[in-house]
Structure formats: C-alpha cells, structure tokens
Design a protein around this motif. Structure first.
Motif, mmCIF file in Angstrom:
data_model
loop_
_atom_site.group_PDB
_atom_site.id
_atom_site.type_symbol
_atom_site.label_atom_id
_atom_site.label_comp_id
_atom_site.label_asym_id
_atom_site.label_seq_id
_atom_site.Cartn_x
_atom_site.Cartn_y
_atom_site.Cartn_z
ATOM 1 N N ASN A 144 0.924 -1.050 0.041
ATOM 2 C CA ASN A 144 0.046 -0.049 0.046
ATOM 3 C C ASN A 144 0.804 1.270 0.053
ATOM 4 O OD1 ASN A 144 -1.844 -1.908 0.459
ATOM 5 N ND2 ASN A 144 -3.523 -0.163 1.413
ATOM 6 N N LEU A 145 1.858 1.339 0.748
ATOM 7 C CA LEU A 145 2.745 2.497 0.668
ATOM 8 C C LEU A 145 3.373 2.682 -0.623
ATOM 9 C CD1 LEU A 145 4.645 2.053 4.354
ATOM 10 C CD2 LEU A 145 2.765 3.498 3.543
ATOM 11 N N ARG A 146 3.870 1.568 -1.252
ATOM 12 C CA ARG A 146 4.475 1.654 -2.707
ATOM 13 C C ARG A 146 3.122 2.291 -3.625
ATOM 14 N NH1 ARG A 146 9.489 -1.202 -3.523
ATOM 15 N NH2 ARG A 146 10.022 -1.707 -1.616
ATOM 16 N N LEU A 147 2.138 1.826 -3.480
ATOM 17 C CA LEU A 147 0.990 2.030 -4.298
ATOM 18 C C LEU A 147 0.639 3.544 -3.997
ATOM 19 C CD1 LEU A 147 -1.224 1.021 -6.134
ATOM 20 C CD2 LEU A 147 -2.432 0.571 -4.315
ATOM 21 N N LEU A 148 0.809 4.036 -2.835
ATOM 22 C CA LEU A 148 0.242 5.563 -2.637
ATOM 23 C C LEU A 148 1.474 6.382 -2.173
ATOM 24 C CD1 LEU A 148 -2.761 4.753 -0.025
ATOM 25 C CD2 LEU A 148 -2.872 4.990 -2.313
ATOM 26 N N ASP A 149 2.576 6.196 -2.855
ATOM 27 C CA ASP A 149 3.797 6.865 -2.979
ATOM 28 C C ASP A 149 4.136 7.477 -1.376
ATOM 29 O OD1 ASP A 149 3.579 7.447 -5.794
ATOM 30 O OD2 ASP A 149 1.974 9.056 -5.477
ATOM 31 N N ARG A 150 4.302 6.156 -0.726
ATOM 32 C CA ARG A 150 4.492 6.194 0.573
ATOM 33 C C ARG A 150 3.672 6.855 1.837
ATOM 34 N NH1 ARG A 150 7.167 2.111 0.442
ATOM 35 N NH2 ARG A 150 7.901 2.544 2.671
ATOM 36 N N LYS A 151 2.483 7.155 1.082
ATOM 37 C CA LYS A 151 1.394 7.932 2.094
ATOM 38 C C LYS A 151 0.475 7.045 2.747
ATOM 39 C CE LYS A 151 1.202 11.798 -1.090
ATOM 40 N NZ LYS A 151 0.104 12.565 -2.143
ATOM 41 N N LEU A 152 0.115 7.154 4.004
ATOM 42 C CA LEU A 152 -0.682 6.490 5.019
ATOM 43 C C LEU A 152 -2.040 6.482 4.608
ATOM 44 C CD1 LEU A 152 1.046 6.538 8.327
ATOM 45 C CD2 LEU A 152 1.168 4.828 6.697
ATOM 46 N N TYR A 153 -2.411 7.778 4.099
ATOM 47 C CA TYR A 153 -3.684 8.232 3.810
ATOM 48 C C TYR A 153 -3.744 9.295 2.596
ATOM 49 C CZ TYR A 153 -2.255 11.776 6.879
ATOM 50 O OH TYR A 153 -1.578 12.893 7.303
ATOM 51 N N LEU A 154 -5.053 9.427 2.342
ATOM 52 C CA LEU A 154 -5.157 10.519 1.109
ATOM 53 C C LEU A 154 -6.014 11.691 1.651
ATOM 54 C CD1 LEU A 154 -5.057 8.653 -2.317
ATOM 55 C CD2 LEU A 154 -3.208 9.651 -1.023
ATOM 56 N N ALA A 155 -6.822 11.436 2.751
ATOM 57 C CA ALA A 155 -7.727 12.400 3.294
ATOM 58 C C ALA A 155 -6.896 13.907 3.581
ATOM 59 C CB ALA A 155 -8.813 12.024 4.314
#
Length: 332
Positions: free
Chosen positions: A82-93
C-alpha cells in the motif's frame, strides 16, 4: 467544495506487458471497552486452532482469516504494498492536526504505529478482534480488542479521523459500519476506507479458465454465501453518500499480480502483490471452504497450488482494482 461527491480519480495508466526476458485502560471508553483493553479475558486469548492455522478467539468465527505469525507477516507485506501504491502515504484525506484517530481492524497495528510516529500530537487507537499487536509502540498508541461490527462506545468522544483498510471478506454490512463511522467522527472530521474489488481480471482474456481465476471464484463464492462482502471497493462511494458524508473523493488504482508488466513501477507493485497473495492463498481459503463448503484441507491446498502456479506465469496478465475513498462529516 460543497458537492457531495467529486469525480472519480483513476490511476489507470496503461500497464504494458514485458516480453519474457502494551494494553492501557482509558476510562473515557467505558466499561465495555476497558474490560478488553485493560485486562484481556480468557475468550480473547483462547484461539481456535484448525487445519494447522490459528484463528481469533474473541467472537470466534466472525472473521475467517488466520491470526498467526504467517498471516501477520503477510499483513505487513500488504502494508508495504500500500505504501508503494500511494507514494509512501498512509492516507489521502486532507486531515489537519488530528488529535484523536482510530484504525479499524488494525491487524498487526503497523498503520497505527506509523501514523502515531508521523503525528506525535495525536492519540491513536487501533482496534481488532485479535491482540496480536506489539507491546513496544509509540506512547501515543493504544490497542483495543473489539468487534467493529458491534455497537461502538465512541459516540461521546468522537474522532478527528477514522481509517479502515483492507476489510474485504471481513465485513458483512459495510453500509452499517460506515454509518457508525459517521456518528463517531467529529463534525468536519474525515473518514477514509481503502479497499479492493476482490475479483481479479485480465484485459486480454489471459486469466480466463486458469487455476488463479478458479481460486477466487471458489473462495469468494464461499465468502459470499456466508454473507461477507467481496467487492467493497466498488461500492464505497455510494455507502459514503448514503451515510451523509460530503466532499467525497474516490481514487482508483490498478494493481498487477506478478512481474509481467514492462514498466518498472508496475513490475514492482506486481511483485509485492504476488508475494503477499502467495503467502495468503491457503490461509485465505481454508476456513471459508472447509467450514461452509465441506472441502477437505487437501482439496484447499491443491486449489491454492494451482493458483500459485498460474500466478507465476508471465503469460497470464492478472490485475486487481484498489480504491481509496474518503469523505467529510458536515460541519453543521
């Protein structure tokens, strides 16, 4: 933004095929939770052992995946995926200075621990059926043993941010759960769910008739007959609307299974996806098929072995869709 929904953002760049070359009591939560967070009862620790795997004891049978070390290692691999998918972000909100945060079905607690490290001002809770989280954690993290599909005791002390990830085949009534999140988040607070459409696909038909496709059809069919949701990612936006959230944002990601993509980013995602999936093929199927479909352990292991073998073939171009959906409770 005053609209209740924003257009879906989809990260669907073409995926080219590569040619073969510690528990602490908090009185604000009341007796219902402190009974489990301060002093774990025997039912919490009396795990079920079945077919060589270990399962949760509290609310036995409500969650069909194991909670043993093998599964915990897989969940940590999912976290890295998930970190690799979201550019190392834990959340997008777009949360700002959160003070009270909860991670639903926290598993190993790795998301809650990472979030607490990034937000030392926040009080972070992780909630799960199993007390399998580490005891050496940041001082602003607490773990609770509770069933998130039961009534919550958080309404009088709501959260700034509620996070849930990877609840596919874990929840029977997502609509009810998301409405509970709405009641338990502060006005102006945010709720974010990250989840899969559990069924794989291929754009060129190469998945059709394979052992990998058979695995998901058989296993998810058993979960559906038992009442579990297998495609939550596709429905999250509507559930958020039904609950009353505004400023809803949807982002869709395409995730390959295997190292067949040519692009290095997608190849890397595919490798992580395959690694965590192979670690979970047997554990993900055993309880559902042996308890509800009368399969033998040997039948399940054979099904998993066929899926594993096909998942490694570069001629089979398997994909999954992953969704991140967040919304805000209105200020008024």
């Amino acid at each position: 933004m005053t609209e209740s929904s924003a257009p879906e953002q989809t990260r669907t760049a073409a995926v080219s095929i590569e040619v073969d070359t510690s528990y602490e009591n908090d009185s604000s939560y009341g007796d219902e939770l402190s009974a489990y967070s301060a002093s774990l009862t025997s039912s919490v620790l009396e795990y079920r052992h079945e077919n060589g795997r270990r399962y949760h004891g509290y609310r036995d049978g409500s969650y069909l995946l194991p909670n043993d070390e093998q599964e915990n290692d897989r969940l940590d691999m999912v976290h890295e995926l998930n970190l690799r998918l979201l550019d190392r972000k834990l959340y997008l909100a777009p949360i700002k200075n959160p003070q009270r945060v909860i991670d639903l079905a926290t598993g190993t607690g790795i998301w809650a621990i990472d979030f607490a490290d990034q937000h030392p001002q926040a009080e972070v809770f992780g909630c799960d059926l199993s007390p399998t989280q580490p005891t050496l954690v940041p001082p602003n993290v607490k773990f609770l043993v509770d069933d998130i599909e039961s009534e919550w005791a958080y309404d009088n002390d709501p959260f700034d941010f509620i996070h849930a990830r990877y609840l596919v085949v874990s929840i029977r009534d997502f609509g009810k759960l998301i409405k509970q999140c709405y009641r338990s988040v502060k006005p102006g607070g945010w709720v974010e769910f990250q989840d899969w459409d559990g069924y794989p696909y291929s754009e060129d038909g190469s998945l059709d008739g394979t052992g990998l496709q058979k695995y998901f059809n058989e296993v998810y069919g058993a979960f559906e007959e038992a009442g579990y949701e297998t495609r939550p990612g596709t429905k999250l936006e509507q559930w958020f609307k039904d609950a009353g959230f505004v400023n809803i944002h949807v982002e869709k990601f395409r995730v390959p299974y295997g190292v067949w993509p040519k692009d290095p980013h997608f190849k890397n995602l595919g490798a992580w996806m395959q690694a965590q999936a192979e670690a979970g093929l047997e554990g993900g199927a055993l309880a559902a098929l042996t308890r509800f479909k009368e399969w033998t352990k040997e039948d399940v292991l054979f099904l998993a072995s066929e899926a594993r073998a096909d998942g490694r073939k570069r001629s089979i171009h398997t994909m999954f869709n992953f969704y991140v959906v967040y919304g805000q409770r209105p200020e008024n």
